[in-house]
Design a protein around this motif. Structure first.
Motif, PDB file in Angstrom:
ATOM      1  N   HIS A  17       0.582  -1.137   0.056  1.00  0.00           N
ATOM      2  CA  HIS A  17       0.343  -0.413  -0.216  1.00  0.00           C
ATOM      3  C   HIS A  17       0.235   1.095  -0.172  1.00  0.00           C
ATOM      4  CE1 HIS A  17      -3.685  -2.211   0.828  1.00  0.00           C
ATOM      5  NE2 HIS A  17      -2.940  -2.944   1.410  1.00  0.00           N
ATOM      6  N   ALA A  18       1.953   1.208  -0.199  1.00  0.00           N
ATOM      7  CA  ALA A  18       2.979   2.534  -0.174  1.00  0.00           C
ATOM      8  C   ALA A  18       2.661   2.897  -1.511  1.00  0.00           C
ATOM      9  CB  ALA A  18       4.353   2.056   0.052  1.00  0.00           C
ATOM     10  N   PRO A  19       3.177   4.537  -1.473  1.00  0.00           N
ATOM     11  CA  PRO A  19       3.111   5.045  -2.750  1.00  0.00           C
ATOM     12  C   PRO A  19       4.212   4.750  -3.611  1.00  0.00           C
ATOM     13  CG  PRO A  19       3.959   6.448  -0.789  1.00  0.00           C
ATOM     14  CD  PRO A  19       3.237   5.390  -0.347  1.00  0.00           C
ATOM     15  N   LYS A  20       4.120   4.358  -4.718  1.00  0.00           N
ATOM     16  CA  LYS A  20       5.120   4.079  -5.414  1.00  0.00           C
ATOM     17  C   LYS A  20       5.969   5.279  -5.918  1.00  0.00           C
ATOM     18  CE  LYS A  20       3.252   0.231  -5.899  1.00  0.00           C
ATOM     19  NZ  LYS A  20       4.188  -1.312  -5.738  1.00  0.00           N
ATOM     20  N   ALA A  21       7.261   4.716  -6.507  1.00  0.00           N
ATOM     21  CA  ALA A  21       8.169   6.322  -6.747  1.00  0.00           C
ATOM     22  C   ALA A  21       8.378   6.880  -8.552  1.00  0.00           C
ATOM     23  CB  ALA A  21       9.540   5.654  -6.728  1.00  0.00           C
ATOM     24  N   ASP A  22       8.240   7.989  -7.987  1.00  0.00           N
ATOM     25  CA  ASP A  22       8.124   8.334 -10.338  1.00  0.00           C
ATOM     26  C   ASP A  22       9.201   8.341 -10.339  1.00  0.00           C
ATOM     27  OD1 ASP A  22       8.073   9.273 -12.004  1.00  0.00           O
ATOM     28  OD2 ASP A  22       6.555  11.570 -11.325  1.00  0.00           O
ATOM     29  N   PRO A  23       9.262   7.741 -11.904  1.00  0.00           N
ATOM     30  CA  PRO A  23      11.011   7.356 -11.925  1.00  0.00           C
ATOM     31  C   PRO A  23      11.527   8.952 -12.527  1.00  0.00           C
ATOM     32  CG  PRO A  23       9.543   6.421 -13.724  1.00  0.00           C
ATOM     33  CD  PRO A  23       8.638   6.676 -11.506  1.00  0.00           C
ATOM     34  N   THR A  24      10.816   9.482 -12.625  1.00  0.00           N
ATOM     35  CA  THR A  24      10.780  11.460 -13.337  1.00  0.00           C
ATOM     36  C   THR A  24      11.191  11.383 -12.405  1.00  0.00           C
ATOM     37  OG1 THR A  24       8.813  11.780 -13.178  1.00  0.00           O
ATOM     38  CG2 THR A  24       8.699  10.975 -14.997  1.00  0.00           C
ATOM     39  N   GLU A  25      11.006  11.615 -10.700  1.00  0.00           N
ATOM     40  CA  GLU A  25      11.162  12.912 -10.151  1.00  0.00           C
ATOM     41  C   GLU A  25      12.710  12.610  -9.853  1.00  0.00           C
ATOM     42  OE1 GLU A  25       8.624  12.528  -7.066  1.00  0.00           O
ATOM     43  OE2 GLU A  25      10.622  12.902  -5.378  1.00  0.00           O
ATOM     44  N   ALA A  26      13.475  13.665  -9.413  1.00  0.00           N
ATOM     45  CA  ALA A  26      14.648  13.967  -9.374  1.00  0.00           C
ATOM     46  C   ALA A  26      15.004  13.017  -7.965  1.00  0.00           C
ATOM     47  CB  ALA A  26      15.533  15.803  -9.012  1.00  0.00           C
ATOM     48  N   PRO A  27      16.514  12.874  -7.428  1.00  0.00           N
ATOM     49  CA  PRO A  27      16.487  12.054  -6.595  1.00  0.00           C
ATOM     50  C   PRO A  27      17.135  13.280  -5.119  1.00  0.00           C
ATOM     51  CG  PRO A  27      18.568  12.641  -7.905  1.00  0.00           C
ATOM     52  CD  PRO A  27      17.353  12.821  -8.606  1.00  0.00           C
ATOM     53  N   PRO A  28      16.860  12.946  -4.477  1.00  0.00           N
ATOM     54  CA  PRO A  28      17.382  14.212  -3.065  1.00  0.00           C
ATOM     55  C   PRO A  28      19.006  14.482  -3.003  1.00  0.00           C
ATOM     56  CG  PRO A  28      17.261  12.068  -2.231  1.00  0.00           C
ATOM     57  CD  PRO A  28      16.659  11.739  -3.802  1.00  0.00           C
ATOM     58  N   ALA A  29      19.365  16.083  -3.039  1.00  0.00           N
ATOM     59  CA  ALA A  29      20.279  16.036  -3.070  1.00  0.00           C
ATOM     60  C   ALA A  29      21.169  15.597  -2.429  1.00  0.00           C
ATOM     61  CB  ALA A  29      20.345  18.113  -2.561  1.00  0.00           C
ATOM     62  N   LYS A  30      22.366  15.402  -2.879  1.00  0.00           N
ATOM     63  CA  LYS A  30      23.851  14.429  -2.097  1.00  0.00           C
ATOM     64  C   LYS A  30      24.472  15.911  -1.177  1.00  0.00           C
ATOM     65  CE  LYS A  30      24.537  11.762  -5.162  1.00  0.00           C
ATOM     66  NZ  LYS A  30      25.237  10.719  -6.052  1.00  0.00           N
ATOM     67  N   PRO A  31      24.346  15.825   0.080  1.00  0.00           N
ATOM     68  CA  PRO A  31      25.456  16.253   1.266  1.00  0.00           C
ATOM     69  C   PRO A  31      26.539  17.018   0.179  1.00  0.00           C
ATOM     70  CG  PRO A  31      25.081  14.342   2.157  1.00  0.00           C
ATOM     71  CD  PRO A  31      24.583  14.233   0.645  1.00  0.00           C
ATOM     72  N   ALA A  32      27.988  16.421  -0.425  1.00  0.00           N
ATOM     73  CA  ALA A  32      28.561  16.610  -1.029  1.00  0.00           C
ATOM     74  C   ALA A  32      28.144  18.247  -2.128  1.00  0.00           C
ATOM     75  CB  ALA A  32      28.821  15.809  -1.759  1.00  0.00           C
ATOM     76  N   ARG A  33      27.067  18.304  -2.379  1.00  0.00           N
ATOM     77  CA  ARG A  33      26.662  19.005  -3.163  1.00  0.00           C
ATOM     78  C   ARG A  33      26.348  20.226  -2.665  1.00  0.00           C
ATOM     79  NH1 ARG A  33      22.233  18.151  -7.765  1.00  0.00           N
ATOM     80  NH2 ARG A  33      23.903  16.692  -7.881  1.00  0.00           N
ATOM     81  N   ARG A  34      25.487  20.081  -1.058  1.00  0.00           N
ATOM     82  CA  ARG A  34      25.178  20.741  -0.173  1.00  0.00           C
ATOM     83  C   ARG A  34      26.682  21.733   0.298  1.00  0.00           C
ATOM     84  NH1 ARG A  34      21.727  17.400   1.375  1.00  0.00           N
ATOM     85  NH2 ARG A  34      19.396  17.913   1.017  1.00  0.00           N
ATOM     86  N   PHE A  36      29.297  22.090  -1.187  1.00  0.00           N
ATOM     87  CA  PHE A  36      29.560  22.660  -2.301  1.00  0.00           C
ATOM     88  C   PHE A  36      29.252  24.444  -2.116  1.00  0.00           C
ATOM     89  CE2 PHE A  36      30.254  23.994  -7.218  1.00  0.00           C
ATOM     90  CZ  PHE A  36      32.113  24.304  -7.158  1.00  0.00           C
ATOM     91  N   GLN A  37      28.108  23.856  -2.997  1.00  0.00           N
ATOM     92  CA  GLN A  37      26.885  25.075  -1.956  1.00  0.00           C
ATOM     93  C   GLN A  37      27.626  26.558  -1.078  1.00  0.00           C
ATOM     94  OE1 GLN A  37      22.956  23.750  -2.787  1.00  0.00           O
ATOM     95  NE2 GLN A  37      23.238  23.267  -4.474  1.00  0.00           N
ATOM     96  N   LEU A  38      27.816  25.343   0.037  1.00  0.00           N
ATOM     97  CA  LEU A  38      28.431  26.667   1.035  1.00  0.00           C
ATOM     98  C   LEU A  38      29.134  27.046   0.975  1.00  0.00           C
ATOM     99  CD1 LEU A  38      26.821  24.616   3.572  1.00  0.00           C
ATOM    100  CD2 LEU A  38      25.770  26.602   2.417  1.00  0.00           C
ATOM    101  N   ILE A  39      30.481  26.251   0.245  1.00  0.00           N
ATOM    102  CA  ILE A  39      31.731  27.352  -0.007  1.00  0.00           C
ATOM    103  C   ILE A  39      31.448  28.276  -0.683  1.00  0.00           C
ATOM    104  CG2 ILE A  39      33.707  26.078  -1.175  1.00  0.00           C
ATOM    105  CD1 ILE A  39      34.180  24.037  -0.154  1.00  0.00           C
ATOM    106  N   ILE A  40      31.217  27.750  -1.827  1.00  0.00           N
ATOM    107  CA  ILE A  40      31.022  29.463  -3.475  1.00  0.00           C
ATOM    108  C   ILE A  40      30.252  30.303  -2.426  1.00  0.00           C
ATOM    109  CG2 ILE A  40      28.924  30.345  -5.335  1.00  0.00           C
ATOM    110  CD1 ILE A  40      31.515  28.271  -5.749  1.00  0.00           C
ATOM    111  N   LEU A  41      29.125  30.209  -1.512  1.00  0.00           N
ATOM    112  CA  LEU A  41      28.019  31.159  -1.043  1.00  0.00           C
ATOM    113  C   LEU A  41      29.104  31.866  -0.030  1.00  0.00           C
ATOM    114  CD1 LEU A  41      25.495  32.473  -0.155  1.00  0.00           C
ATOM    115  CD2 LEU A  41      25.169  30.683   1.179  1.00  0.00           C
TER     116      LEU A  41
END
Length: 376
Positions: A17-34, A36-41
């Motif tokens: 009964h769990a909702p099915k994953a939408d294959p078109t939905e973007a995966p959650p942001a990874k910690p490394a990307r966050r 990098f964004q903080l370093i740029i800021l």
């Protein structure tokens, strides 16, 4: 007992009964990307703060320069640049003053130079650099005039947080100076030097001691009415204990501080090479508040026989007098070998400016003209 039949369909679970994953939905942001964004800021914020700080300091420097110019004007003088600009963003502050001129009527001083460039490093504000372009026209209170040209003139200054000098270095190439005076005693006197250096620094192990290194190459003087003098090469290394007082709330005169500390001169080397005659001196000296020199100095000489002709070129009519001194003086000279070269060495004793070798008088050292004494 009848065994339960295996069901035709799988037993339902909560997962069904769990909702099915939408294959078109973007995966959650990874910690490394966050990260990098903080370093740029953070980098953008640092750049913004640095830029704001640089322009704020430039505005402050412009205000201080204007205040200095106004102070000089209030005293009846002038200090101005026909073209004035502060640049150097982002890591330097570069003041260009073209030409630079100053007049101080109270002291009778006036000076003008074609251009001055002063540089302060934003990341090291206690280190200053400067360069000047000739010609220099200088007039002093007694009417003495100095006109100078050079191919390069640069200086570097480092100071401590207390205001005490850490190091000053000045270098000049192809220097040509002409001196003039109203009494004509040194009228049209010319001085030339191929290269010259002066280094003043804090001596190791004693923050109040001034260490001096200086050298001159190709130094020539042309006196009015006299033959051209031989070219001179010279160097000096000395330490003056007590000549670097700390500057706190008010300016401290280093000459007065040095005299109050005893007026000591630890002469490591004073070397002269002129007209084939060579001399090297070292020893400990003291200077009294009235400028009289005393002490003992070891002197090494080479080509002593060239000295009479050299003195004759400097002071005509004194060749025979010097030649008479050299004979007895040779008896006090002993051979020594330094760095593979054989010299003749003796000790010169100086008492209140009067220099002697044994019982032979060599002459008198005039009192030094000190700007101020220990008593003020």
């Amino acid at each position: 007992m009848t065994t339960p039949a295996e069901p035709d369909e799988p037993i339902a679970t909560d997962m069904d009964h769990a909702p099915k994953a939408d294959p078109t939905e973007a995966p959650p942001a990874k910690p490394a990307r966050r990260r990098f964004q903080l370093i740029i800021l953070a980098a953008l914020l640092l750049v913004a703060l640095w830029s704001a700080g640089w322009f704020a300091i430039r505005h402050y420097a412009e205000g201080r320069l204007a205040a200095i110019q106004q102070d000089v004007a209030d005293q009846g003088g002038s200090f101005a640049c026909e073209s004035e600009r502060i640049s150097g963003f982002p890591f330097r502050f570069v003041l260009n003053c073209t030409p630079a001129a100053i007049t101080l009527p109270d002291s009778g001083l006036s000076a003008r130079v074609s251009a001055v460039e002063a540089i302060a490093l934003a990341y090291n504000p206690t280190h200053l650099l400067a360069a000047a372009q000739g010609p220099l026209v200088l007039r002093l209170h007694d009417g003495l005039g100095v006109n100078a040209e050079w191919s390069a003139a640069k200086a570097s200054l480092r100071v401590g947080l207390s205001g005490r000098l850490k190091r000053f270095s000045g270098v000049v190439d192809d220097l040509d100076i002409s001196l003039e005076s109203p009494d004509k005693l040194i009228a049209a006197t010319d001085l030339k030097a191929k290269h010259g250096e002066l280094h003043l620094l804090q001596a190791d192990g004693d923050a109040t001691a001034l260490e001096i290194w200086s050298t001159a190459q190709g130094l020539a003087a042309m006196l009015p009415g006299a033959p051209a003098l031989p070219t001179l090469n010279g160097d000096v290394h000395a330490i003056l204990p007590g000549a670097l007082p700390a500057h706190r709330d008010e300016t401290v005169d280093p000459v007065a501080a040095w005299l109050a500390a005893g007026g000591e001169v630890k002469l490591d080397r004073l070397g002269v090479d002129v007209g084939g005659f060579m001399a090297v001196a070292s020893g400990d000296l003291t200077v009294s508040p009235d400028g009289l020199v005393s002490g003992r100095v070891a002197v090494r000489v080479d080509q002593l026989d060239k000295l009479p002709d050299l003195i004759e070129a400097i002071r005509p009519g004194h060749r025979d007098q010097v030649a008479r001194i050299i004979g007895p003086l040779a008896a006090f000279l002993k051979p020594v070998t330094v760095d593979g070269k054989t010299w003749r060495e003796t000790t010169v004793t100086i008492k209140d400016g009067r220099a002697t070798v044994g019982f032979i008088p060599l002459g008198t050292i005039p009192p030094l003209k000190l700007a101020k004494t220990a008593e003020g």
